[in-house]
Design a protein around this motif. Structure first.
Motif: not given
Length: 257
Positions: A6-10, A15-21
């Motif tokens: 997976p891509k590396i992120a801050s 957290l933003a991506a996880r909440v959307a999921l």
């Protein structure tokens, strides 16, 4: 070849991506709840055939498989007599079955049924270390009537609610023959037994906890579909009998796919 990571992120981006999921996960949970409710509301059909099974205590009727409980789940286990062992996919599924005390607490029994002599099933059960009740339907019409043994000489070909013509149109006829997997649910009311539900093919995915654990991981099931890497270059054929992984035995066709 190394699988794609997976891509590396801050942490904030993650957290933003996880909440959307999470919103998608909640929506799916609600859909599953609705589907389970619809499944429970299916009508049932009385089983009038006198099916007989061979078990450790001799020949018994279908009602005895409940062991005094009101609900019964039958897993139609594919046993390959020519190989002297069970299907790797069915064996993988049985490895995923937990302690029956939790089912028994809800008045439910779970058994395996296969169209093979009991002595052959018992030998394989000992090899696998399983303690689940396993019954033989050898010599019975049970497998034919519940469409997990396909033989046009015995009954019209049907699998996963598709007849021979539809299976042929979909190019699946060559893949569905002989012994096949499935699960059926029955309800007992006194001496009367009713058929409530049956599922086949990928409908059995919900019974395989290892798949659900792997679905939490970046590489998923490693089967090469749906964006997953093909970790062994075998796609759906990666499952083996649990005592064959270390010996690097060649993976065979996963007949429960």
């Amino acid at each position: 070849m190394k699988p794609e990571y997976p891509k590396i992120a801050s942490r904030e981006q993650w957290l933003a991506a996880r909440v959307a999921l999470l919103e998608q996960e909640k929506a799916l949970t609600r859909q599953r709840d609705a589907l389970n409710a619809a499944r429970r509301q299916l009508p049932m059909v009385e089983v009038t055939a006198d099916y007989r099974f061979n078990g450790p205590d001799g020949e018994v009727p279908l009602a005895e498989l409940f062991e005094g409980r009101r609900q019964l789940i039958v897993y139609h286990f594919m046993y390959h007599r020519d190989k002297g062992e069970g299907c790797p996919g069915c064996s993988f599924l049985v490895d995923n079955i937990g302690h029956q005390a939790h089912l028994h607490a809800r008045d439910t029994n779970l058994v395996l049924v296969s169209r093979a002599p009991l002595a052959e099933l018992e030998a394989f059960r000992r090899r696998m270390g399983w303690r689940l009740p396993w019954y033989s339907s050898f010599g019975s019409r049970f497998n034919y009537d519940f469409h997990v043994t396909l033989d046009a000489a015995e009954a019209p070909v049907e699998y996963n609610y598709r007849d021979r013509a539809e299976l042929q149109r979909q190019g699946q006829l060559d893949d569905v023959k002989g012994e096949l997997p499935g699960a059926s649910v029955f309800l007992r009311d006194g001496e009367r037994v009713y058929h409530c539900y049956s599922t086949y093919a990928r409908g059995l995915d919900m019974l395989m906890n290892t798949y659900h654990y792997l679905d939490l991981t970046p590489f998923g099931r490693g089967e090469g579909w749906g964006g997953m890497p093909d970790l062994e270059g075998k796609g759906l054929m990666w499952t083996r009998l649990h005592d064959e992984y270390q010996g690097a035995a060649p993976a065979r066709h996963d007949c429960c796919a």
